[in-house]
Design a protein around this motif. Structure first.
Motif, PDB file in Angstrom:
ATOM      1  N   ILE A   1       0.845  -1.208   0.000  1.00  0.00           N
ATOM      2  CA  ILE A   1       0.000   0.000   0.000  1.00  0.00           C
ATOM      3  C   ILE A   1       0.880   1.259   0.000  1.00  0.00           C
ATOM      4  CG2 ILE A   1      -1.722   1.306   1.340  1.00  0.00           C
ATOM      5  CD1 ILE A   1      -2.891  -1.301   0.151  1.00  0.00           C
ATOM      6  N   VAL A   2       1.944   1.235   0.821  1.00  0.00           N
ATOM      7  CA  VAL A   2       2.858   2.395   0.898  1.00  0.00           C
ATOM      8  C   VAL A   2       3.538   2.595  -0.455  1.00  0.00           C
ATOM      9  CG1 VAL A   2       5.023   3.248   1.930  1.00  0.00           C
ATOM     10  CG2 VAL A   2       3.258   2.214   3.389  1.00  0.00           C
ATOM     11  N   LYS A   3       3.993   1.516  -1.051  1.00  0.00           N
ATOM     12  CA  LYS A   3       4.685   1.602  -2.353  1.00  0.00           C
ATOM     13  C   LYS A   3       3.745   2.193  -3.407  1.00  0.00           C
ATOM     14  CE  LYS A   3       7.487  -1.400  -5.405  1.00  0.00           C
ATOM     15  NZ  LYS A   3       6.585  -2.115  -6.371  1.00  0.00           N
ATOM     16  N   ASN A   4       2.497   1.721  -3.415  1.00  0.00           N
ATOM     17  CA  ASN A   4       1.529   2.191  -4.423  1.00  0.00           C
ATOM     18  C   ASN A   4       1.035   3.617  -4.136  1.00  0.00           C
ATOM     19  OD1 ASN A   4       1.752  -0.340  -5.528  1.00  0.00           O
ATOM     20  ND2 ASN A   4      -0.148  -1.125  -4.613  1.00  0.00           N
ATOM     21  N   SER A   5       1.280   4.105  -2.909  1.00  0.00           N
ATOM     22  CA  SER A   5       0.768   5.445  -2.563  1.00  0.00           C
ATOM     23  C   SER A   5       1.578   6.546  -3.236  1.00  0.00           C
ATOM     24  CB  SER A   5       0.844   5.665  -1.041  1.00  0.00           C
ATOM     25  OG  SER A   5       2.211   5.810  -0.667  1.00  0.00           O
ATOM     26  N   GLY A   6       2.828   6.214  -3.628  1.00  0.00           N
ATOM     27  CA  GLY A   6       3.682   7.230  -4.250  1.00  0.00           C
ATOM     28  C   GLY A   6       4.172   8.260  -3.230  1.00  0.00           C
ATOM     29  N   ASN A   7       4.007   7.950  -1.953  1.00  0.00           N
ATOM     30  CA  ASN A   7       4.407   8.868  -0.870  1.00  0.00           C
ATOM     31  C   ASN A   7       5.927   8.988  -0.838  1.00  0.00           C
ATOM     32  OD1 ASN A   7       5.214   9.976   1.594  1.00  0.00           O
ATOM     33  ND2 ASN A   7       3.552   9.022   2.747  1.00  0.00           N
ATOM     34  N   VAL A   8       6.430  10.204  -1.082  1.00  0.00           N
ATOM     35  CA  VAL A   8       7.893  10.387  -1.050  1.00  0.00           C
ATOM     36  C   VAL A   8       8.311  11.329   0.085  1.00  0.00           C
ATOM     37  CG1 VAL A   8       8.343   9.858  -3.491  1.00  0.00           C
ATOM     38  CG2 VAL A   8       7.669  12.183  -2.803  1.00  0.00           C
ATOM     39  N   GLN A   9       7.317  11.967   0.715  1.00  0.00           N
ATOM     40  CA  GLN A   9       7.739  12.933   1.753  1.00  0.00           C
ATOM     41  C   GLN A   9       7.964  12.289   3.109  1.00  0.00           C
ATOM     42  OE1 GLN A   9       4.536  13.011   0.597  1.00  0.00           O
ATOM     43  NE2 GLN A   9       3.119  13.420   2.302  1.00  0.00           N
ATOM     44  N   ASP A  10       7.384  11.092   3.337  1.00  0.00           N
ATOM     45  CA  ASP A  10       7.592  10.444   4.645  1.00  0.00           C
ATOM     46  C   ASP A  10       8.555   9.290   4.512  1.00  0.00           C
ATOM     47  OD1 ASP A  10       4.109  10.976   5.050  1.00  0.00           O
ATOM     48  OD2 ASP A  10       5.738  12.148   5.950  1.00  0.00           O
ATOM     49  N   GLU A  11       9.275   9.014   5.619  1.00  0.00           N
ATOM     50  CA  GLU A  11      10.270   7.939   5.623  1.00  0.00           C
ATOM     51  C   GLU A  11       9.708   6.744   6.404  1.00  0.00           C
ATOM     52  OE1 GLU A  11      13.924   9.518   7.226  1.00  0.00           O
ATOM     53  OE2 GLU A  11      15.119   7.891   6.368  1.00  0.00           O
ATOM     54  N   PHE A  12       9.558   5.601   5.729  1.00  0.00           N
ATOM     55  CA  PHE A  12       9.018   4.400   6.382  1.00  0.00           C
ATOM     56  C   PHE A  12      10.154   3.449   6.733  1.00  0.00           C
ATOM     57  CE2 PHE A  12       4.378   4.649   6.053  1.00  0.00           C
ATOM     58  CZ  PHE A  12       4.222   5.725   5.195  1.00  0.00           C
ATOM     59  N   PHE A  13      10.101   2.887   7.941  1.00  0.00           N
ATOM     60  CA  PHE A  13      11.090   1.900   8.385  1.00  0.00           C
ATOM     61  C   PHE A  13      10.343   0.594   8.653  1.00  0.00           C
ATOM     62  CE2 PHE A  13      14.594   4.869   9.019  1.00  0.00           C
ATOM     63  CZ  PHE A  13      13.910   6.082   9.106  1.00  0.00           C
ATOM     64  N   PHE A  14      10.595  -0.417   7.815  1.00  0.00           N
ATOM     65  CA  PHE A  14       9.864  -1.681   7.942  1.00  0.00           C
ATOM     66  C   PHE A  14      10.715  -2.679   8.733  1.00  0.00           C
ATOM     67  CE2 PHE A  14       6.456  -0.244   5.504  1.00  0.00           C
ATOM     68  CZ  PHE A  14       6.903   0.396   4.362  1.00  0.00           C
ATOM     69  N   LEU A  15      10.245  -2.968   9.952  1.00  0.00           N
ATOM     70  CA  LEU A  15      11.042  -3.789  10.877  1.00  0.00           C
ATOM     71  C   LEU A  15      10.637  -5.262  10.796  1.00  0.00           C
ATOM     72  CD1 LEU A  15      13.050  -2.361  12.735  1.00  0.00           C
ATOM     73  CD2 LEU A  15      11.365  -2.455  14.579  1.00  0.00           C
ATOM     74  N   SER A  16      11.626  -6.143  10.752  1.00  0.00           N
ATOM     75  CA  SER A  16      11.308  -7.582  10.834  1.00  0.00           C
ATOM     76  C   SER A  16      11.852  -8.090  12.167  1.00  0.00           C
ATOM     77  CB  SER A  16      12.014  -8.321   9.699  1.00  0.00           C
ATOM     78  OG  SER A  16      13.399  -8.427  10.031  1.00  0.00           O
TER      79      SER A  16
END
Ligand code: GFB
Length: 316
Positions: free
Chosen positions: A19-34
Protein backbone atom coordinates in the motif's frame (compact mmCIF):
# COMPACT_ATOMS: atom_id res chain seq x y z
CA UNK A 1 7.63 12.21 9.19
CA UNK A 2 9.45 9.04 10.24
CA UNK A 3 7.09 6.06 10.43
CA UNK A 4 8.23 2.82 12.08
CA UNK A 5 6.30 -0.34 11.18
CA UNK A 6 6.77 -3.42 13.39
CA UNK A 7 5.88 -6.89 12.06
CA UNK A 8 6.46 -5.61 8.52
CA UNK A 9 6.97 -9.05 6.92
CA UNK A 10 3.84 -10.90 8.06
CA UNK A 11 0.37 -11.00 6.51
CA UNK A 12 -0.49 -7.38 7.38
CA UNK A 13 3.06 -6.03 7.09
CA UNK A 14 3.66 -7.31 3.55
CA UNK A 15 0.30 -5.91 2.44
CA UNK A 16 1.03 -2.57 4.13
CA UNK A 17 4.39 -2.29 2.36
CA UNK A 18 2.51 -2.75 -0.92
CA UNK A 19 0.00 0.00 0.00
CA UNK A 20 2.86 2.40 0.90
CA UNK A 21 4.68 1.60 -2.35
CA UNK A 22 1.53 2.19 -4.42
CA UNK A 23 0.77 5.45 -2.56
CA UNK A 24 3.68 7.23 -4.25
CA UNK A 25 4.41 8.87 -0.87
CA UNK A 26 7.89 10.39 -1.05
CA UNK A 27 7.74 12.93 1.75
CA UNK A 28 7.59 10.44 4.64
CA UNK A 29 10.27 7.94 5.62
CA UNK A 30 9.02 4.40 6.38
CA UNK A 31 11.09 1.90 8.39
CA UNK A 32 9.86 -1.68 7.94
CA UNK A 33 11.04 -3.79 10.88
CA UNK A 34 11.31 -7.58 10.83
CA UNK A 35 12.01 -9.87 13.79
CA UNK A 36 15.57 -10.19 12.43
CA UNK A 37 16.10 -6.41 12.72
CA UNK A 38 14.86 -6.27 16.31
CA UNK A 39 13.60 -8.79 18.89
CA UNK A 40 10.70 -6.73 20.24
CA UNK A 41 10.60 -8.87 23.39
CA UNK A 42 14.05 -7.51 24.28
CA UNK A 43 13.68 -4.08 25.93
CA UNK A 44 17.24 -2.91 25.13
CA UNK A 45 16.88 -3.99 21.48
CA UNK A 46 13.66 -1.97 21.19
CA UNK A 47 15.12 1.13 22.87
CA UNK A 48 18.20 1.02 20.60
CA UNK A 49 15.98 0.75 17.53
CA UNK A 50 13.78 3.68 18.61
CA UNK A 51 16.87 5.76 19.55
CA UNK A 52 18.36 5.17 16.09
CA UNK A 53 15.18 5.81 14.08
CA UNK A 54 13.43 8.36 16.37
CA UNK A 55 9.99 7.69 14.80
CA UNK A 56 7.15 10.22 14.86
CA UNK A 57 4.56 7.49 14.22
CA UNK A 58 4.64 3.79 15.10
CA UNK A 59 2.41 1.25 13.38
CA UNK A 60 2.53 -1.79 15.64
CA UNK A 61 1.67 -4.88 13.57
CA UNK A 62 3.96 -7.41 15.25
CA UNK A 63 2.39 -10.16 17.34
CA UNK A 64 2.78 -13.89 17.96
CA UNK A 65 -0.54 -15.41 16.91
CA UNK A 66 -2.08 -18.32 15.07
CA UNK A 67 -5.40 -19.88 14.27
CA UNK A 68 -7.74 -21.14 16.95
CA UNK A 69 -5.94 -24.49 17.35
CA UNK A 70 -2.49 -22.88 17.54
CA UNK A 71 -3.78 -20.35 20.08
CA UNK A 72 -5.25 -23.15 22.23
CA UNK A 73 -1.86 -24.87 22.65
CA UNK A 74 0.20 -21.68 22.95
CA UNK A 75 -1.79 -19.53 25.35
CA UNK A 76 1.04 -19.21 27.90
CA UNK A 77 3.78 -18.33 25.39
CA UNK A 78 1.53 -16.03 23.42
CA UNK A 79 0.58 -14.19 26.62
CA UNK A 80 4.21 -13.84 27.74
CA UNK A 81 5.80 -12.93 24.39
CA UNK A 82 3.06 -10.57 23.25
CA UNK A 83 2.79 -8.81 26.61
CA UNK A 84 6.56 -8.26 26.66
CA UNK A 85 6.71 -6.86 23.13
CA UNK A 86 3.58 -4.75 23.56
CA UNK A 87 4.85 -3.09 26.75
CA UNK A 88 8.27 -2.52 25.17
CA UNK A 89 6.63 -0.70 22.25
CA UNK A 90 4.44 1.51 24.46
CA UNK A 91 7.31 2.41 26.79
CA UNK A 92 9.62 3.13 23.86
CA UNK A 93 6.92 5.51 22.54
CA UNK A 94 7.04 7.18 25.95
CA UNK A 95 10.85 7.35 26.12
CA UNK A 96 11.44 8.55 22.57
CA UNK A 97 8.57 11.01 22.12
CA UNK A 98 6.48 9.14 19.54
CA UNK A 99 3.46 11.30 18.63
CA UNK A 100 1.06 8.63 17.30
CA UNK A 101 0.85 4.89 17.93
CA UNK A 102 -1.43 2.75 15.76
CA UNK A 103 -2.20 -0.61 17.41
CA UNK A 104 -3.84 -3.57 15.69
CA UNK A 105 -6.12 -5.43 18.10
CA UNK A 106 -8.62 -8.13 17.11
CA UNK A 107 -12.30 -8.90 17.66
CA UNK A 108 -11.29 -12.26 19.17
CA UNK A 109 -10.05 -10.41 22.29
CA UNK A 110 -13.53 -9.19 23.22
CA UNK A 111 -15.61 -10.86 25.94
CA UNK A 112 -17.17 -14.10 24.77
CA UNK A 113 -20.20 -13.83 27.07
CA UNK A 114 -22.47 -11.06 28.32
CA UNK A 115 -21.73 -8.84 25.37
CA UNK A 116 -24.19 -6.80 23.32
CA UNK A 117 -23.73 -7.49 19.58
CA UNK A 118 -22.53 -6.02 17.34
CA UNK A 119 -19.24 -5.62 19.27
CA UNK A 120 -18.42 -2.01 20.17
CA UNK A 121 -15.00 -0.83 21.39
CA UNK A 122 -16.39 0.34 24.75
CA UNK A 123 -17.22 -3.30 25.63
CA UNK A 124 -13.63 -4.56 25.31
CA UNK A 125 -13.01 -5.07 29.04
CA UNK A 126 -16.53 -6.14 30.02
CA UNK A 127 -15.81 -9.80 30.57
CA UNK A 128 -13.54 -12.77 29.92
CA UNK A 129 -12.38 -13.53 26.37
CA UNK A 130 -12.95 -16.98 24.92
CA UNK A 131 -10.73 -19.60 26.55
CA UNK A 132 -9.21 -20.69 23.22
CA UNK A 133 -7.10 -17.54 22.96
CA UNK A 134 -7.16 -16.00 26.46
CA UNK A 135 -3.39 -15.50 26.44
CA UNK A 136 -3.28 -13.52 23.20
CA UNK A 137 -6.46 -11.67 24.16
CA UNK A 138 -5.12 -10.39 27.49
CA UNK A 139 -1.79 -9.37 25.93
CA UNK A 140 -3.74 -7.18 23.50
CA UNK A 141 -5.96 -5.81 26.28
CA UNK A 142 -2.80 -4.88 28.20
CA UNK A 143 -1.53 -3.09 25.07
CA UNK A 144 -4.85 -1.25 24.89
CA UNK A 145 -4.67 -0.24 28.60
CA UNK A 146 -0.96 0.72 28.58
CA UNK A 147 -1.50 2.92 25.51
CA UNK A 148 -4.50 4.62 27.13
CA UNK A 149 -2.55 5.27 30.35
CA UNK A 150 0.31 6.79 28.36
CA UNK A 151 -2.06 9.25 26.67
CA UNK A 152 -2.99 10.46 30.16
CA UNK A 153 0.67 10.77 31.17
CA UNK A 154 2.04 12.39 28.04
CA UNK A 155 0.34 15.42 26.46
CA UNK A 156 1.80 14.93 23.02
CA UNK A 157 0.85 11.27 22.43
CA UNK A 158 -2.12 9.83 20.53
CA UNK A 159 -3.13 6.20 20.18
CA UNK A 160 -5.40 4.72 17.56
CA UNK A 161 -6.53 1.12 18.17
CA UNK A 162 -7.81 -0.59 15.02
CA UNK A 163 -9.70 -3.83 15.78
CA UNK A 164 -10.28 -5.99 12.71
CA UNK A 165 -12.42 -9.11 12.49
CA UNK A 166 -10.75 -12.21 10.95
CA UNK A 167 -8.07 -11.19 8.44
CA UNK A 168 -7.03 -13.07 5.34
CA UNK A 169 -4.99 -12.43 2.24
CA UNK A 170 -2.10 -13.50 0.02
CA UNK A 171 0.94 -13.39 2.31
CA UNK A 172 -0.74 -15.41 5.05
CA UNK A 173 0.62 -18.38 6.98
CA UNK A 174 -0.78 -21.45 5.16
CA UNK A 175 0.56 -24.03 7.62
CA UNK A 176 -1.95 -26.85 7.93
CA UNK A 177 -1.84 -26.84 11.76
CA UNK A 178 -1.13 -23.26 12.85
CA UNK A 179 -2.98 -21.22 10.23
CA UNK A 180 -6.29 -19.39 10.41
CA UNK A 181 -9.32 -20.90 8.73
CA UNK A 182 -9.09 -19.38 5.25
CA UNK A 183 -5.42 -20.15 4.50
CA UNK A 184 -5.83 -23.53 6.22
CA UNK A 185 -8.79 -24.51 4.05
CA UNK A 186 -7.15 -23.20 0.86
CA UNK A 187 -4.04 -25.30 1.50
CA UNK A 188 -6.08 -28.40 2.45
CA UNK A 189 -8.41 -28.01 -0.54
CA UNK A 190 -5.42 -27.68 -2.88
CA UNK A 191 -3.87 -30.90 -1.52
CA UNK A 192 -7.13 -32.88 -1.48
CA UNK A 193 -8.07 -31.90 -5.02
CA UNK A 194 -4.60 -32.89 -6.28
CA UNK A 195 -4.84 -36.25 -4.52
CA UNK A 196 -8.58 -36.57 -5.23
CA UNK A 197 -9.35 -37.38 -1.59
CA UNK A 198 -12.09 -35.97 0.70
CA UNK A 199 -11.27 -32.74 2.59
CA UNK A 200 -11.66 -32.95 6.39
CA UNK A 201 -13.05 -29.70 7.82
CA UNK A 202 -12.24 -29.08 11.50
CA UNK A 203 -15.30 -28.43 13.67
CA UNK A 204 -18.98 -28.40 12.80
CA UNK A 205 -19.07 -25.44 10.40
CA UNK A 206 -21.66 -23.83 12.65
CA UNK A 207 -19.55 -20.96 13.98
CA UNK A 208 -19.91 -17.55 12.39
CA UNK A 209 -17.25 -15.10 11.25
CA UNK A 210 -16.76 -11.87 9.31
CA UNK A 211 -13.68 -11.60 7.14
CA UNK A 212 -11.59 -8.55 6.23
CA UNK A 213 -9.30 -8.73 3.21
CA UNK A 214 -5.89 -7.63 4.52
CA UNK A 215 -5.41 -4.98 1.82
CA UNK A 216 -8.55 -3.24 3.11
CA UNK A 217 -7.14 -3.09 6.65
CA UNK A 218 -3.86 -1.69 5.31
CA UNK A 219 -5.64 1.02 3.30
CA UNK A 220 -7.40 1.96 6.54
CA UNK A 221 -4.15 1.97 8.54
CA UNK A 222 -2.54 4.22 5.93
CA UNK A 223 -5.38 6.74 6.15
CA UNK A 224 -5.22 6.81 9.96
CA UNK A 225 -1.56 7.85 9.82
CA UNK A 226 -2.70 11.24 8.57
CA UNK A 227 -6.30 11.53 9.80
CA UNK A 228 -6.91 14.42 12.16
CA UNK A 229 -8.66 12.97 15.23
CA UNK A 230 -9.85 15.03 18.19
CA UNK A 231 -9.33 12.42 20.94
CA UNK A 232 -5.90 11.24 22.12
CA UNK A 233 -7.18 7.69 22.49
CA UNK A 234 -9.56 6.18 19.94
CA UNK A 235 -10.61 2.62 19.22
CA UNK A 236 -12.24 1.58 15.96
CA UNK A 237 -13.67 -1.83 15.10
CA UNK A 238 -12.74 -2.65 11.49
CA UNK A 239 -15.46 -4.93 10.18
CA UNK A 240 -17.60 -5.36 7.09
CA UNK A 241 -21.34 -4.84 7.68
CA UNK A 242 -23.15 -7.20 10.08
CA UNK A 243 -24.94 -8.78 7.12
CA UNK A 244 -21.59 -10.03 5.79
CA UNK A 245 -21.27 -12.43 8.75
CA UNK A 246 -21.29 -16.01 7.44
CA UNK A 247 -21.26 -19.55 8.78
CA UNK A 248 -17.98 -21.42 8.36
CA UNK A 249 -20.02 -23.90 6.28
CA UNK A 250 -20.81 -21.06 3.84
CA UNK A 251 -17.12 -20.13 3.73
CA UNK A 252 -16.30 -23.76 2.91
CA UNK A 253 -18.69 -23.64 -0.05
CA UNK A 254 -17.09 -20.41 -1.30
CA UNK A 255 -13.63 -22.01 -1.22
CA UNK A 256 -14.98 -25.17 -2.89
CA UNK A 257 -16.26 -22.94 -5.71
CA UNK A 258 -12.74 -21.47 -6.15
CA UNK A 259 -11.33 -24.98 -6.63
CA UNK A 260 -14.45 -26.53 -8.20
CA UNK A 261 -14.04 -29.35 -5.68
CA UNK A 262 -16.86 -30.38 -3.30
CA UNK A 263 -15.63 -33.58 -1.70
CA UNK A 264 -15.50 -32.73 2.04
CA UNK A 265 -16.79 -33.76 5.46
CA UNK A 266 -16.83 -32.20 8.97
CA UNK A 267 -14.88 -33.60 11.94
CA UNK A 268 -16.77 -32.29 14.97
CA UNK A 269 -14.16 -33.67 17.36
CA UNK A 270 -12.34 -30.39 16.59
CA UNK A 271 -13.32 -27.25 18.52
CA UNK A 272 -15.30 -24.51 16.78
CA UNK A 273 -13.62 -21.92 19.02
CA UNK A 274 -15.87 -18.90 19.55
CA UNK A 275 -19.36 -19.40 18.18
CA UNK A 276 -19.55 -15.79 16.94
CA UNK A 277 -18.10 -12.29 17.42
CA UNK A 278 -20.47 -10.21 15.36
CA UNK A 279 -19.15 -6.72 14.60
CA UNK A 280 -20.34 -3.80 12.45
CA UNK A 281 -18.75 -1.10 10.28
CA UNK A 282 -20.46 1.76 12.19
CA UNK A 283 -17.37 2.86 14.15
CA UNK A 284 -15.18 2.86 11.05
CA UNK A 285 -17.67 4.81 8.92
CA UNK A 286 -17.67 7.58 11.54
CA UNK A 287 -14.03 8.27 10.53
CA UNK A 288 -13.94 6.99 6.93
CA UNK A 289 -17.56 7.39 5.68
CA UNK A 290 -16.57 6.52 2.11
CA UNK A 291 -14.75 3.26 2.88
CA UNK A 292 -15.75 0.19 0.85
CA UNK A 293 -14.67 -3.36 1.81
CA UNK A 294 -13.52 -5.91 -0.78
CA UNK A 295 -16.12 -8.67 -1.20
CA UNK A 296 -15.22 -12.14 0.13
CA UNK A 297 -15.69 -13.54 -3.37
CA UNK A 298 -13.05 -11.22 -4.87
CA UNK A 299 -10.68 -11.51 -1.89
CA UNK A 300 -10.86 -15.31 -1.91
CA UNK A 301 -10.31 -15.46 -5.68
CA UNK A 302 -7.16 -13.31 -5.41
CA UNK A 303 -5.87 -15.28 -2.41
CA UNK A 304 -6.44 -18.70 -4.02
CA UNK A 305 -4.81 -17.56 -7.26
CA UNK A 306 -1.81 -16.22 -5.31
CA UNK A 307 -1.49 -19.47 -3.33
CA UNK A 308 -1.67 -21.75 -6.39
CA UNK A 309 0.78 -19.56 -8.35
CA UNK A 310 3.25 -19.33 -5.42
CA UNK A 311 2.68 -22.76 -3.85
CA UNK A 312 6.39 -23.51 -3.50
CA UNK A 313 7.30 -20.20 -1.85
CA UNK A 314 4.33 -19.33 0.42
CA UNK A 315 4.65 -19.72 4.22
CA UNK A 316 3.33 -23.21 5.00
O1 GFB B 1 -9.60 -18.64 11.82
P1 GFB B 1 -9.68 -19.48 13.04
O2 GFB B 1 -8.57 -20.40 13.34
O3 GFB B 1 -9.75 -18.49 14.28
O4 GFB B 1 -11.02 -20.38 13.08
P2 GFB B 1 -10.89 -17.86 15.16
C1 GFB B 1 -12.24 -19.91 12.63
C2 GFB B 1 -13.25 -21.03 12.61
O5 GFB B 1 -12.94 -21.89 11.49
C3 GFB B 1 -13.32 -21.96 13.83
C4 GFB B 1 -13.09 -23.27 11.85
O6 GFB B 1 -14.69 -22.13 14.14
C5 GFB B 1 -12.74 -23.29 13.33
O7 GFB B 1 -13.39 -24.41 13.93
N1 GFB B 1 -12.20 -24.05 11.00
C6 GFB B 1 -12.60 -24.99 10.10
C7 GFB B 1 -10.86 -23.97 10.95
N2 GFB B 1 -11.54 -25.54 9.48
C8 GFB B 1 -10.43 -24.92 9.99
C9 GFB B 1 -9.06 -25.03 9.72
O8 GFB B 1 -8.60 -25.84 8.89
N3 GFB B 1 -8.22 -24.20 10.41
C10 GFB B 1 -8.68 -23.30 11.34
N4 GFB B 1 -7.79 -22.52 11.98
N5 GFB B 1 -10.00 -23.16 11.63
C11 GFB B 1 -9.08 -16.12 15.59
C12 GFB B 1 -7.83 -16.10 16.40
O9 GFB B 1 -9.98 -17.04 16.17
O10 GFB B 1 -9.70 -14.86 15.56
C13 GFB B 1 -6.89 -15.12 15.76
O11 GFB B 1 -7.26 -17.40 16.40
C14 GFB B 1 -7.52 -13.80 15.46
O12 GFB B 1 -5.76 -14.96 16.56
C15 GFB B 1 -8.90 -13.94 14.86
O13 GFB B 1 -7.59 -13.05 16.62
C16 GFB B 1 -9.66 -12.63 14.77
O14 GFB B 1 -11.73 -16.93 14.38
O15 GFB B 1 -11.60 -18.93 15.92
Amino acid sequence: MKILVTGAYGLVGKSFQKIVKNSGNVQDEFFFLSRVDCDLRNTEDVYNTFETIKPDVVIHLASCVGGVYENMINNYNYFLDNTRLNLNIVDACNKFGVKRLINILSTCIFPDKGIVYPLTSDQLHNGLPHDSNIGYAYSKRILHLASKLLTKKSRNFQVINLTPTNLYGCDDNYNLESSHVIPGLIHKMYNCKNENIPLKINGSGASMRQFVYVDDLCRIIYRFIYLEVSDDNISVVVSPPVEDEIFISELVNEICKCFDYYNFYYDSTFSDGQLKKTASCDELLRYLPDFKFTSLEIGLKETVEFFVKNYYSVRK
